[in-house]
Structure formats: structure tokens, C-alpha cells
Scaffold this motif. Structure first.
Motif, PDB file in Angstrom:
ATOM      1  N   GLY A  30     -37.901 -72.442   0.185  1.00 51.41           N
ATOM      2  CA  GLY A  30     -38.001 -71.552  -0.957  1.00 51.41           C
ATOM      3  C   GLY A  30     -36.729 -71.481  -1.781  1.00 51.41           C
ATOM      4  N   SER A  31     -35.572 -71.638  -1.133  1.00 52.47           N
ATOM      5  CA  SER A  31     -34.297 -71.631  -1.851  1.00 52.47           C
ATOM      6  C   SER A  31     -34.158 -72.841  -2.765  1.00 52.47           C
ATOM      7  N   VAL A  32     -34.832 -73.931  -2.401  1.00 55.38           N
ATOM      8  CA  VAL A  32     -34.657 -75.197  -3.115  1.00 55.38           C
ATOM      9  C   VAL A  32     -35.698 -75.398  -4.210  1.00 55.38           C
ATOM     10  N   ILE A  33     -36.970 -75.230  -3.884  1.00 56.31           N
ATOM     11  CA  ILE A  33     -38.017 -75.521  -4.865  1.00 56.31           C
ATOM     12  C   ILE A  33     -38.063 -74.423  -5.908  1.00 56.31           C
ATOM     13  N   GLY A  34     -37.568 -74.736  -7.087  1.00 58.75           N
ATOM     14  CA  GLY A  34     -37.593 -73.806  -8.201  1.00 58.75           C
ATOM     15  C   GLY A  34     -38.334 -74.436  -9.359  1.00 58.75           C
ATOM     16  N   TYR A 223     -32.382 -80.559  -5.389  1.00 61.07           N
ATOM     17  CA  TYR A 223     -32.192 -80.291  -3.963  1.00 61.07           C
ATOM     18  C   TYR A 223     -31.183 -79.170  -3.711  1.00 61.07           C
ATOM     19  N   GLU A 224     -30.480 -78.745  -4.755  1.00 56.46           N
ATOM     20  CA  GLU A 224     -29.429 -77.740  -4.602  1.00 56.46           C
ATOM     21  C   GLU A 224     -29.945 -76.481  -3.907  1.00 56.46           C
ATOM     22  N   ALA A 225     -29.095 -75.873  -3.094  1.00 57.51           N
ATOM     23  CA  ALA A 225     -29.355 -74.604  -2.397  1.00 57.51           C
ATOM     24  C   ALA A 225     -29.980 -74.785  -1.022  1.00 57.51           C
ATOM     25  N   TRP A 226     -30.076 -76.017  -0.507  1.00 54.81           N
ATOM     26  CA  TRP A 226     -30.629 -76.217   0.829  1.00 54.81           C
ATOM     27  C   TRP A 226     -29.783 -75.501   1.895  1.00 54.81           C
ATOM     28  N   TYR A 227     -28.524 -75.248   1.599  1.00 53.91           N
ATOM     29  CA  TYR A 227     -27.604 -74.636   2.560  1.00 53.91           C
ATOM     30  C   TYR A 227     -27.596 -73.108   2.479  1.00 53.91           C
ATOM     31  N   PHE A 228     -28.396 -72.516   1.600  1.00 55.64           N
ATOM     32  CA  PHE A 228     -28.364 -71.067   1.428  1.00 55.64           C
ATOM     33  C   PHE A 228     -28.717 -70.323   2.715  1.00 55.64           C
TER      34      PHE A 228
END
Length: 456
Positions: A30-34, A223-228
Motif C-alpha cells: 500500500g505504501s508503494v502503489i499510488g 517503487y518508492e516507499a517500499w521501505y516505509f
């Protein structure tokens, strides 16, 4: 996966461990798919007009994210508390690099990402309510006003409890994954194009390596935010086991979704039709099943971006909470609400700044600033694993990075290559990102002189 059972650590002061493995995995997704997967491929096709190169870029982006996830997982289990990359940098290099990362996250990385996704939300919401985003007030467009408003709403949801913020993420993530799965099914039933995968590099493409690097900026943004998920480690149950598993499962699922959806695009539209198309998912669905396909995609993007920012605000506020707890941010941001058990002041601060960014910048400018600053720190965070292996050999490591040292080296090298390429191909945006980092130095000096922390 090499994960040993270890005693569960206590949560950060005032917070509660309420997120299980399922929630943590959906948090990664959910953090990634925007909005990126719905918008970026058309711009990529204008730079690398090749079906093979397009799919290669998406696969490479997924592999790089997986390598990063395996790298961060070890550090996440070593330091299972709120803050994520900020904590890794602090433990490896000391307070200054960690502070600059947090500074960049506040002004660019997380807040800029929230603003950019909110702008995407507003643009697609206009499909259903055209008048809502038309016009302007005091020179600010309706789109920007709607983007700022939805950020405020999501800030309020996160303010009232980690469970409420997580529930929004769980529901919207399930909805958008299901909707994205419908695109390849449409292509399977109603394919109208047969893509050509050779030659890999089309004739006449100048500077293919640089062009591929420019296209990868869009991929890495998506792909950004996978590490959130590591930012919320202080609220994850059994983090030594669940953080590595959530990262790996979530990133494998993400890579599969992104590649399959792009295959669907290639069977819906020719490369020439894709070139420069902003709303690529909408156009592909319309080509496959008619006008209702555009409505379906627009609704999916509205749901997707809403849930994505719910997760981003949850994660980003925990970073600010960690900084404030260390005495390197406004002290009030370390407060936990007595009823909701959330870092409510940190949530309010992140919400306000993100909304201001949404009112001020364009989508493309924001995500370029975000990606350069974020990947620059990814290099440092990846290298932190090697430093921590050397400086803290006896620190408990419930999970050890699979494929060490090759996997973290791949992540570091790949990230460094894109930092360099972005600096060369997008110098203005890159220098703007570096300028924002430099502005953090006086703030660091101020906090140090004030004697309010900067604890190593």
C-alpha cells in the motif's frame, strides 16, 4: 528465510505493537502503489520506445527494490523501533547524516511524495467531479486545493489511531491490487496489439544507456516507499520475524504486479500510441474494453492514491517522532496522544507541510526532487549495513541479509548509478535537492547549540 526467534522488544514509549505480518505486508504494498503505475509508462515509452527495454526497466526496478529490502531487513531487525532509515544512518554514521536524512524527508522525500500523490488523486477525481478541480482561488488551482484537502483528511484519520490509518491502507490496498489484476485479464481477452520484442534497442535511439537511466527515474519513483514499513517498526508485532517477511513478500508481489500490468499495456497499445501518454492505464483500458474501462481505471487511481497517502502519513510521522525523541526535531513531535496512542503532533506537522507542497509545485518537479534525494540516501543506508557489520559485530541479528555481500552491493551500485545519471540528466532538480540538504546544516547547528539532543 534466515530468521531466528528472539524476544519481542518493547514498543517505542507510548506506542503499541498492533500490526501483524499481514498488515505489515499490505503496508509495503500500500505504501508503494499510488498513481505511478497508472501514469509513468507513457513517458518512459517516449524515452525508450522499446517493449523489451520497458519491461527490462520494470524488472530491474523490482530486483533493485528486493535487494534493498533484503539489505534493510537486517538493520530493521537489529533496531526494531520507529524511524527506519533514520535509525540505520544514526547507528552507522552518527547524528549528522541521520539528521540530514530526516531533514530531507521532512522537506522533500516523504512530504514531497505525499504531495505528488495527492496531486495525482485530484487529477483523477476530476474525472468524476469536473467542477471540483476547475477554477482557482488566490491563484491556486482547484487541483492543488483538492490535493491539499485530501492530505488534511488523511492526517485526521491517522491522528485518531494507528488502527484507523492501517485499516484504510488494508481496504484500499486490497481494492487496488484486485483492480490492477483486472488489466491483464482485459488484455488476455481483448488484446489488440502484438508487441515486438526485438530488436531490444530500436534503431536511431541515441545514448540508449542515458535514456534507460532517465526512464528508470520514473520506475524508481513508482517503487518508492517500499521501505516505509521500517519507519513503523515500533508498532509491528514480533518485528524480528515480520519485518523481513513483510519486505520480501510485499516486494515480490509488487514486482509481479508491475511487470504484468505493463505487459497488459503492451498488448493494448502500440509503442507509438504509448509515447507521451500521461494517463496510460486509462487509455489502455479504453482501447481494450471501451469507455467504461476509463471509468474503471479512474476509480482505481482515486482509491489507490488515497490509500497510498494514508500509509505514507502513518510512516512519515513515525520518522518525525523518532527524530523528536532524539532531540533533533521540535520536542513536541515526540508526544504521544493519551487516548489514540499516536504521535499526533508529528502527524500534524507532516500533514501541514505536505499540504503546502501540494499547493506549490507540479507533479513532475516534485517526484524528481523526491527521487534524487531518496536514492542518494539509499546509497548511504545500503552502505550502513557493511559499516554495522564491522562496528557492531556482536549486535544481535535475528535476520542476516541473504546473499551478503553481493545483494547489498547490487543495491548500492544500482542506486549510485541512478544518482549519477539523475545529476547529469536532471541537473537543476538534483542541485535543488542538494540545496535543501545544505539548508539542514544551520538547523543541525541550531539544535546542537540549543543543547536539545543530537544524541549518538
Amino acid at each position: 528465510m534466515n530468521v531466528d526467534r528472539a524476544p519481542e522488544p518493547t514498543a517505542d514509549e507510548g506506542l503499541s505493537r498492533v500490526l501483524g505480518l499481514g498488515s505489515a505486508t499490505l503496508f509495503v504494498v500500500g505504501s508503494v502503489i499510488g498513481s505511478g503505475i497508472f501514469l509513468t509508462t507513457g513517458g518512459m515509452a517516449a524515452v525508450i520506445p522499446s517493449a523489451s527495454l520497458l519491461l527490462t526497466a520494470w524488472v530491474f526496478g523490482g530486483l533493485l527494490a528486493i535487494a534493498g529490502g533484503l539489505t534493510y531487513a537486517e538493520m530493521g531487525t537489529m533496531f526494531p523501533r520507529s524511524g527506519g532509515v533514520y535509525v540505520f544512518l544514526k547507528e552507522a554514521y552518527g547524528p549528522l547524516p541521520a539528521f540530514l536524512y530526516g531533514w530531507a524527508a521532512l522537506f522533500v522525500v516523504i512530504s514531497g511524495g505525499i504531495a505528488a500523490v495527492a496531486v495525482g488523486f485530484a487529477e483523477y477525481l476530476s474525472y468524476f467531479v469536473p467542477g471540483l478541480t476547475s477554477g482557482a482561488i488566490f491563484g491556486i488551482t482547484g487541483t492543488k486545493l483538492v490535493a491539499a484537502a485530501v492530505i488534511v483528511v488523511l492526517g485526521g484519520i491517522n491522528y485518531t489511531g494507528v488502527r484507523s490509518g492501517n485499516m484504510v491502507n488494508v481496504v484500499t490496498t486490497a481494492a487496488k491490487v484486485g483492480a490492477l489484476a483486472a488489466l491483464p485479464l482485459m488484455a488476455l481477452v481483448a488484446a489488440r496489439v502484438h508487441p515486438v520484442f526485438v530488436p531490444i534497442v530500436p534503431p536511431g535511439l541515441e545514448r540508449p544507456a542515458a535514456s534507460f537511466g532517465i526512464a528508470m527515474i520514473a520506475v524508481l519513483w513508482t517503487y518508492e516507499a517500499w521501505y516505509f514499513v521500517t519507519y513503523a517498526a515500533g508498532e509491528i508485532k514480533d518485528p524480528q520475524r515480520n519485518i523481513p517477511r513483510a519486505l520480501l513478500a510485499g516486494l515480490l508481489l509488487l514486482t509481479t504486479i508491475y511487470v504484468v500490468v505493463n505487459v497488459a499495456y503492451l498488448y493494448a497499445l502500440s509503442i507509438d500510441e504509448m509515447r507521451g501518454t500521461t494517463r496510460i492505464a486509462e487509455r489502455a483500458a479504453t482501447a481494450l474494453v471501451g469507455p467504461w474501462g476509463a471509468t474503471f481505471v479512474a476509480l482505481t487511481v482515486v482509491v489507490s492514491t488515497f490509500g497510498n497517502n494514508a500509509a505514507a502519513i502513518l510512516a512519515g510521522s513515525r520518522l518525525l517522532f523518532a527524530m523528536a525523541s532524539d532531540g533533533v526535531f521540535l520536542p513536541a513531535a515526540s508526544r504521544v496522544h493519551p487516548r489514540y496512542r499516536t504521535p499526533h503532533v508529528a502527524i500534524v506537522a507532516l500533514t501541514i507541510w505536505s499540504a503546502l507542497l501540494a499547493l506549490s509545485g507540479t507533479y513532475e518537479q516534485l517526484f524528481t526532487y523526491v527521487m534524487f534525494a531518496s536514492i542518494l540516501f539509499s546509497v548511504a543506508a545500503g552502505a550502513a549495513l557493511f559499516r554495522l557489520r564491522w562496528t557492531m559485530p556482536n549486535q544481535p541479528r535475528p535476520y542476516r541479509t541473504w546473499g551478503y555481500p553481493v545483494v547489498p552491493l547490487v543495491f548500492i551500485a544500482g542506486s549510485a548509478a541512478f544518482v549519477l545519471n539523475t545529476l547529469i540528466e536532471r541537473p537543476f532538480e538534483s542541485l535543488a535537492g542538494l540545496g535543501l540538504l545544505a539548508l539542514g546544516l544551520p538547523a543541525y547547528w541550531y539544535w546542537g547549540k540549543k543543547g536539545s539532543g543530537l544524541r549518538a
